[in-house]
Design a protein around this motif. Structure first.
Motif, PDB file in Angstrom:
ATOM      1  N   ASN A 202      32.826  27.560  37.790  1.00  0.00           N
ATOM      2  CA  ASN A 202      34.047  27.178  37.075  1.00  0.00           C
ATOM      3  C   ASN A 202      35.224  27.034  38.027  1.00  0.00           C
ATOM      4  OD1 ASN A 202      32.478  27.426  34.784  1.00  0.00           O
ATOM      5  ND2 ASN A 202      33.384  29.356  34.121  1.00  0.00           N
ATOM      6  N   GLU A 203      35.329  27.958  38.981  1.00  0.00           N
ATOM      7  CA  GLU A 203      36.395  27.878  39.976  1.00  0.00           C
ATOM      8  C   GLU A 203      36.261  26.609  40.813  1.00  0.00           C
ATOM      9  OE1 GLU A 203      39.061  30.242  40.877  1.00  0.00           O
ATOM     10  OE2 GLU A 203      38.621  30.708  38.782  1.00  0.00           O
TER      11      GLU A 203
ATOM     12  N   ASP B 292      37.390  23.617  38.666  1.00  0.00           N
ATOM     13  CA  ASP B 292      38.830  23.591  38.395  1.00  0.00           C
ATOM     14  C   ASP B 292      39.676  23.351  39.639  1.00  0.00           C
ATOM     15  OD1 ASP B 292      38.336  24.081  35.719  1.00  0.00           O
ATOM     16  OD2 ASP B 292      38.622  26.251  35.898  1.00  0.00           O
ATOM     17  N   ASN B 293      39.259  23.913  40.770  1.00  0.00           N
ATOM     18  CA  ASN B 293      40.151  23.957  41.927  1.00  0.00           C
ATOM     19  C   ASN B 293      39.694  23.169  43.147  1.00  0.00           C
ATOM     20  OD1 ASN B 293      42.035  25.951  40.730  1.00  0.00           O
ATOM     21  ND2 ASN B 293      40.238  27.288  40.803  1.00  0.00           N
TER      22      ASN B 293
ATOM     23  N   ASN C  67      35.760  33.206  32.227  1.00  0.00           N
ATOM     24  CA  ASN C  67      36.408  34.510  32.370  1.00  0.00           C
ATOM     25  C   ASN C  67      37.065  34.965  31.075  1.00  0.00           C
ATOM     26  OD1 ASN C  67      38.623  32.812  32.308  1.00  0.00           O
ATOM     27  ND2 ASN C  67      39.189  33.148  34.451  1.00  0.00           N
TER      28      ASN C  67
ATOM     29  N   THR D 108      37.883  36.906  41.421  1.00  0.00           N
ATOM     30  CA  THR D 108      37.517  35.606  41.988  1.00  0.00           C
ATOM     31  C   THR D 108      38.511  35.219  43.069  1.00  0.00           C
ATOM     32  OG1 THR D 108      38.793  34.392  40.316  1.00  0.00           O
ATOM     33  CG2 THR D 108      36.445  34.779  39.854  1.00  0.00           C
ATOM     34  N   LYS D 109      38.034  34.438  44.026  1.00  0.00           N
ATOM     35  CA  LYS D 109      38.892  33.959  45.103  1.00  0.00           C
ATOM     36  C   LYS D 109      38.246  32.726  45.729  1.00  0.00           C
ATOM     37  CE  LYS D 109      42.608  34.532  47.638  1.00  0.00           C
ATOM     38  NZ  LYS D 109      43.962  34.520  47.043  1.00  0.00           N
ATOM     39  N   TYR D 110      39.079  31.774  46.123  1.00  0.00           N
ATOM     40  CA  TYR D 110      38.561  30.599  46.825  1.00  0.00           C
ATOM     41  C   TYR D 110      39.566  30.189  47.893  1.00  0.00           C
ATOM     42  CZ  TYR D 110      41.928  27.657  44.360  1.00  0.00           C
ATOM     43  OH  TYR D 110      43.089  27.098  43.884  1.00  0.00           O
TER      44      TYR D 110
ATOM     45  N   ILE E 115      33.965  29.772  47.641  1.00  0.00           N
ATOM     46  CA  ILE E 115      34.342  30.253  46.319  1.00  0.00           C
ATOM     47  C   ILE E 115      33.540  31.517  46.042  1.00  0.00           C
ATOM     48  CG2 ILE E 115      34.657  29.654  43.895  1.00  0.00           C
ATOM     49  CD1 ILE E 115      33.674  26.829  46.067  1.00  0.00           C
TER      50      ILE E 115
ATOM     51  N   ALA F  98      33.001  35.352  43.661  1.00  0.00           N
ATOM     52  CA  ALA F  98      33.268  36.147  42.462  1.00  0.00           C
ATOM     53  C   ALA F  98      32.476  37.443  42.519  1.00  0.00           C
ATOM     54  CB  ALA F  98      32.909  35.371  41.199  1.00  0.00           C
TER      55      ALA F  98
END
Length: 350
Positions: free
Chosen positions: A58-59, A62-63, A89, A99-101, A141, A143
């Protein structure tokens, strides 16, 4: 009822957050499938799904990709299922995930390590397996999903027993006829249709629930869950356990790590991106006191040159035709076929 229920020596179950194998012997770990979505089909009798990989997907949508992931070279059923975003989420409390990217760099790794330490007091099992050399043409990415909860009251530890056709003895917990009656408060009966078709819900001290479904049916996780809901709605029997009824559940302790090669090495449509690496881990424990779940997932994406099929070169360097036409007119007022520009240019007036 008493004698019937006492014969229930095992419960095959689905857990909403993870469905796991009962064996603690690591030689059996290869016989477990870790699936990317609840709708993914598998012929393996032991299979797991957890939402962590869906979170990183999903991240990425979206990003990074800014839209659904489709590949130039083939249609991926796995990517299609992940694009449906059946889990987000919004299905978790904010305290249960991180989460982090960003662009691959040592700084990003340190940020992730500090983030999961601050939020979960945890260390990563997967970050060291990636190259963190600064690469402006790579994205990472990440999580982590973590749950740690206790049942309302610790269940009793039961005698060891076998599970299914495997002769190996495993540990069990639950409620026996001599257990304290307060343990019945831990359990809600969702339905009981036969000695091989029933489901219960285990209550916890928080907002988590554990659902156990005894069934021999073979279907995808989403269909199992829908079936539980359907059967629960029409069940009119007693939804509380009563005196002399028993419950037995196997202890589970597993660690699985998997990759999704079907998604790797394929360029994403309408982008210059390619998924170069995927990983997901599941660390799941359940005993008479409660459940612990730690799961990590990551996707590495790298920048590629656009496929030739998407790069158009309008080079009029061979035979071509030219027209001149006024706006809103259907007939041009000039036409020219060009086969040799050098010869044409010799006729030009200076």
């Amino acid at each position: 009822m008493k004698s019937l229920l006492k014969k229930m020596t095992a419960i095959v179950f689905l857990v909403c957050l993870a469905c796991a194998t009962f064996l603690q012997n690591p030689t059996f770990s290869a016989s477990v499938d870790v699936l990317p979505t609840m709708t993914t089909q598998s012929d393996n009798p032991n299979r797991i799904w957890v939402g962590t990989f869906q979170l990183v997907w999903n991240e990425m949508i979206d990003n990074i990709v800014k839209g659904p992931v489709e590949f130039y070279d083939y249609d991926s059923p796995m990517a299609t299922s992940l694009n449906a975003r059946e889990f987000t989420n919004a299905n978790l409390s904010e305290s249960a995930y991180y989460t982090k990217y960003g662009i691959v760099s040592p700084k990003l790794r340190k940020t992730i390590e500090k983030g999961i330490k601050k939020k979960f007091h945890e260390k990563s099992d997967i970050l060291s397996s990636f190259d963190w050399t600064y690469s402006p043409d790579k994205y990472f990415i990440y999580a982590m999903l973590k749950k740690d909860f206790k049942f309302l009251t610790a269940f009793d530890k039961l005698d060891k027993g076998v599970f299914g056709k495997n002769p190996q003895q495993v540990d069990y917990f639950g409620i026996k006829s001599s257990s304290n009656s307060k343990l019945y408060n831990n359990v809600s009966v969702l339905f009981y249709n036969s000695p091989s078709d029933y489901a219960v819900k285990l209550k916890t001290k928080g907002n988590d629930e554990v659902i156990l479904y005894r069934t021999d049916a073979d279907m995808t996780f989403d269909k199992y869950y829908s079936e539980i809901q359907d059967k629960s709605k029409v069940f009119n029997g007693n939804k509380k356990m009563v005196e002399d009824e028993t419950l037995s559940i196997p202890d589970i302790n597993l660690y699985m790590e998997t990759k999704f090669p079907e998604l790797e090495g394929h360029q994403i449509k309408n982008t210059n991106l390619e998924i170069s690496g995927t990983i997901e881990t599941v660390d799941f424990k359940m005993n008479n006191e409660g459940v612990k779940l730690k799961s990590e997932a990551a996707i590495m994406v790298k920048v590629m040159s656009l496929p030739a099929s998407d790069i158009r070169h309008f080079n009029f360097n061979d035979n071509f035709v030219l027209f001149l036409v006024e706006q809103n007119q259907n007939v041009p007022y000039y036409a020219m076929k060009v086969s040799d520009v050098a010869e044409l240019n010799k006729t030009g007036r200076k």
